[in-house]
Design a protein around this motif. Structure first.
Motif, PDB file in Angstrom:
ATOM      1  N   LEU A 203     -14.441 -11.115  29.326  1.00 41.54           N
ATOM      2  CA  LEU A 203     -13.570 -12.260  29.591  1.00 41.54           C
ATOM      3  C   LEU A 203     -13.826 -13.389  28.600  1.00 41.54           C
ATOM      4  O   LEU A 203     -12.882 -13.979  28.046  1.00 41.54           O
ATOM      5  CB  LEU A 203     -13.795 -12.759  31.020  1.00 41.54           C
ATOM      6  CG  LEU A 203     -12.904 -13.925  31.478  1.00 41.54           C
ATOM      7  CD1 LEU A 203     -11.435 -13.533  31.427  1.00 41.54           C
ATOM      8  CD2 LEU A 203     -13.295 -14.361  32.882  1.00 41.54           C
ATOM      9  N   LEU A 204     -15.095 -13.663  28.364  1.00 46.55           N
ATOM     10  CA  LEU A 204     -15.457 -14.708  27.416  1.00 46.55           C
ATOM     11  C   LEU A 204     -14.997 -14.351  26.007  1.00 46.55           C
ATOM     12  O   LEU A 204     -14.457 -15.203  25.272  1.00 46.55           O
ATOM     13  CB  LEU A 204     -16.972 -14.923  27.448  1.00 46.55           C
ATOM     14  CG  LEU A 204     -17.526 -16.110  26.662  1.00 46.55           C
ATOM     15  CD1 LEU A 204     -16.909 -17.408  27.146  1.00 46.55           C
ATOM     16  CD2 LEU A 204     -19.051 -16.157  26.803  1.00 46.55           C
ATOM     17  N   ASN A 205     -15.163 -13.115  25.616  1.00 45.12           N
ATOM     18  CA  ASN A 205     -14.727 -12.681  24.288  1.00 45.12           C
ATOM     19  C   ASN A 205     -13.205 -12.727  24.157  1.00 45.12           C
ATOM     20  O   ASN A 205     -12.673 -12.977  23.070  1.00 45.12           O
ATOM     21  CB  ASN A 205     -15.243 -11.263  24.007  1.00 45.12           C
ATOM     22  CG  ASN A 205     -16.749 -11.226  23.820  1.00 45.12           C
ATOM     23  OD1 ASN A 205     -17.352 -12.207  23.391  1.00 45.12           O
ATOM     24  ND2 ASN A 205     -17.381 -10.107  24.161  1.00 45.12           N
ATOM     25  N   TRP A 206     -12.489 -12.481  25.263  1.00 45.63           N
ATOM     26  CA  TRP A 206     -11.022 -12.552  25.233  1.00 45.63           C
ATOM     27  C   TRP A 206     -10.564 -13.978  24.938  1.00 45.63           C
ATOM     28  O   TRP A 206      -9.651 -14.185  24.129  1.00 45.63           O
ATOM     29  CB  TRP A 206     -10.458 -12.089  26.564  1.00 45.63           C
ATOM     30  CG  TRP A 206      -8.953 -12.042  26.595  1.00 45.63           C
ATOM     31  CD1 TRP A 206      -8.153 -11.000  26.231  1.00 45.63           C
ATOM     32  CD2 TRP A 206      -8.074 -13.111  26.992  1.00 45.63           C
ATOM     33  NE1 TRP A 206      -6.826 -11.338  26.376  1.00 45.63           N
ATOM     34  CE2 TRP A 206      -6.742 -12.625  26.844  1.00 45.63           C
ATOM     35  CE3 TRP A 206      -8.268 -14.405  27.448  1.00 45.63           C
ATOM     36  CZ2 TRP A 206      -5.632 -13.411  27.136  1.00 45.63           C
ATOM     37  CZ3 TRP A 206      -7.161 -15.187  27.740  1.00 45.63           C
ATOM     38  CH2 TRP A 206      -5.860 -14.705  27.585  1.00 45.63           C
ATOM     39  N   PHE A 207     -11.193 -14.945  25.564  1.00 49.12           N
ATOM     40  CA  PHE A 207     -10.844 -16.346  25.305  1.00 49.12           C
ATOM     41  C   PHE A 207     -11.137 -16.715  23.852  1.00 49.12           C
ATOM     42  O   PHE A 207     -10.364 -17.434  23.208  1.00 49.12           O
ATOM     43  CB  PHE A 207     -11.622 -17.273  26.242  1.00 49.12           C
ATOM     44  CG  PHE A 207     -10.973 -17.461  27.580  1.00 49.12           C
ATOM     45  CD1 PHE A 207      -9.867 -18.282  27.730  1.00 49.12           C
ATOM     46  CD2 PHE A 207     -11.463 -16.804  28.695  1.00 49.12           C
ATOM     47  CE1 PHE A 207      -9.259 -18.451  28.962  1.00 49.12           C
ATOM     48  CE2 PHE A 207     -10.864 -16.967  29.939  1.00 49.12           C
ATOM     49  CZ  PHE A 207      -9.752 -17.793  30.075  1.00 49.12           C
TER      50      PHE A 207
END
Length: 349
Positions: A203-207
């Protein structure tokens, strides 16, 4: 200026709560509840007043480092407010119904409050990990948690009313919630000693891939314009992760309270009063988080117990007194074991 922003956020939160109150009156007309229209109004007025005092008059909107004394003082205030509300609830029900009814409903409220407060400890650990990962200084953490708590109040209000409506129309969902909590508790026990790897968090990498994010903090600013390009600061990214983490934990805690009662007034009040003290509890535990190494095992057992309680609800309803005592014993025992096991060894001089 910061106080104006805090007041604006508080006003938006209050608008969301007012809309939720209107929705509650419409969607829970067929649901049994001790909450009358004036009790709902009084509850939201108490929450609004408490937040206004915290955010505006006590420096909630100002950048400063929260001391241990301040965190301890506010923790006592929030716990005292929650217990006072419970005492007032008992007094009202005792005067208008029977003492047995008043005691049962008040114990439901206290059990729900204790469950939510206990499960929130795991949320605190996630916040601490996020702040450390992004190197957010203590004086900026309070701003993130201020908005995080306001968002959590609105989101949980919506989720609770949705859950109440679903359970009123689909009783079998209790078994789904029970199985989910049982599996979650077992998983939490299994993963208790494992650390989350934020470097590989999808999720963090997607942002990071889909939004322009600045490399450095810009004080308390959530957005900054550099060379004509509007960038998200790491502080706002942390705020997003804090809100998402609360939604994830709400998926555990809200069904857990439904195992105690389906009364929307008790579910919401116990939940919100626990949330109000989250920020103070974070700053109180931040420096001693390593002393609570075994509390996740206690939380896991609480989820397993609540899951079993929900699965047996139509076969045997575990008395509310036993539920309250069991939750208190599991949490209190895990805290005591943690404190003893992690006690620093005395050094010889």
């Amino acid at each position: 200026m910061l106080n104006l922003l805090a007041f604006s956020s508080l006003a938006n939160a209050e608008t969301g709560l007012a809309n939720a109150l209107q929705t509650a009156e419409q969607s829970t007309s067929a649901i049994q509840s001790i909450g009358t229209w004036w009790m709902w109004l009084a509850f939201f007025a108490i929450v609004f007043l408490a937040l206004a005092i915290d955010l505006i008059f006590v420096g909630g909107g100002k950048q400063h480092r929260v001391s241990l004394k301040e965190a301890a003082s506010w923790s006592l205030v929030w716990v005292g407010l929650a217990l006072s509300f419970g005492a007032g609830l008992w007094w009202y029900l005792d005067a208008h119904y029977t003492r047995e009814f008043a005691t049962t409903k008040t114990m439901e409220y206290l059990t729900g409050y204790l469950i939510e407060k206990s499960l929130a400890v795991d949320n605190v650990f996630v916040w601490l990990m996020l702040f450390n990962f992004f190197a957010i200084p203590l004086e900026l953490q309070k701003r993130v948690l201020t908005y995080g708590v306001l968002g959590a109040i609105v989101l949980r209000t919506i989720m609770i009313f949705a859950g109440v409506w679903l359970l009123a129309h689909f009783h079998w969902l209790l078994y789904v919630f029970g199985a989910f909590l049982l599996i979650t508790g077992i998983k939490m026990w299994w993963m208790a000693d494992k650390e989350m790897d934020l470097n590989n968090n999808p999720l963090l990498n997607w942002f990071k891939r889909h939004f322009a994010i600045s490399d450095h903090l810009e004080g308390e600013r959530f957005f900054v314009v550099i060379n004509g390009v509007k960038l998200m600061t790491p502080l706002f990214l942390v705020l997003i992760m804090v809100e998402i983490s609360d939604i994830i934990f709400a998926v555990d805690s809200i069904p857990a309270i439904f195992a105690i009662t389906s009364d929307p007034f008790i579910v919401l009040t116990s939940n919100i009063f626990a949330i109000l003290g989250l920020r103070a509890m974070y700053f109180l535990l931040a420096d001693v988080a390593d002393r609570f190494a075994y509390i996740k095992y206690g939380l896991a057992l609480v989820l397993v117990f609540i899951g079993i309680k929900m699965l047996l609800i139509d076969i045997y309803k575990i008395p509310i007194g036993i539920s309250l005592a069991t939750v208190a014993l599991l949490i209190g025992g895990s805290v005591l074991i943690s404190w003893i096991k992690t006690k620093p060894s005395s050094s010889t001089h």
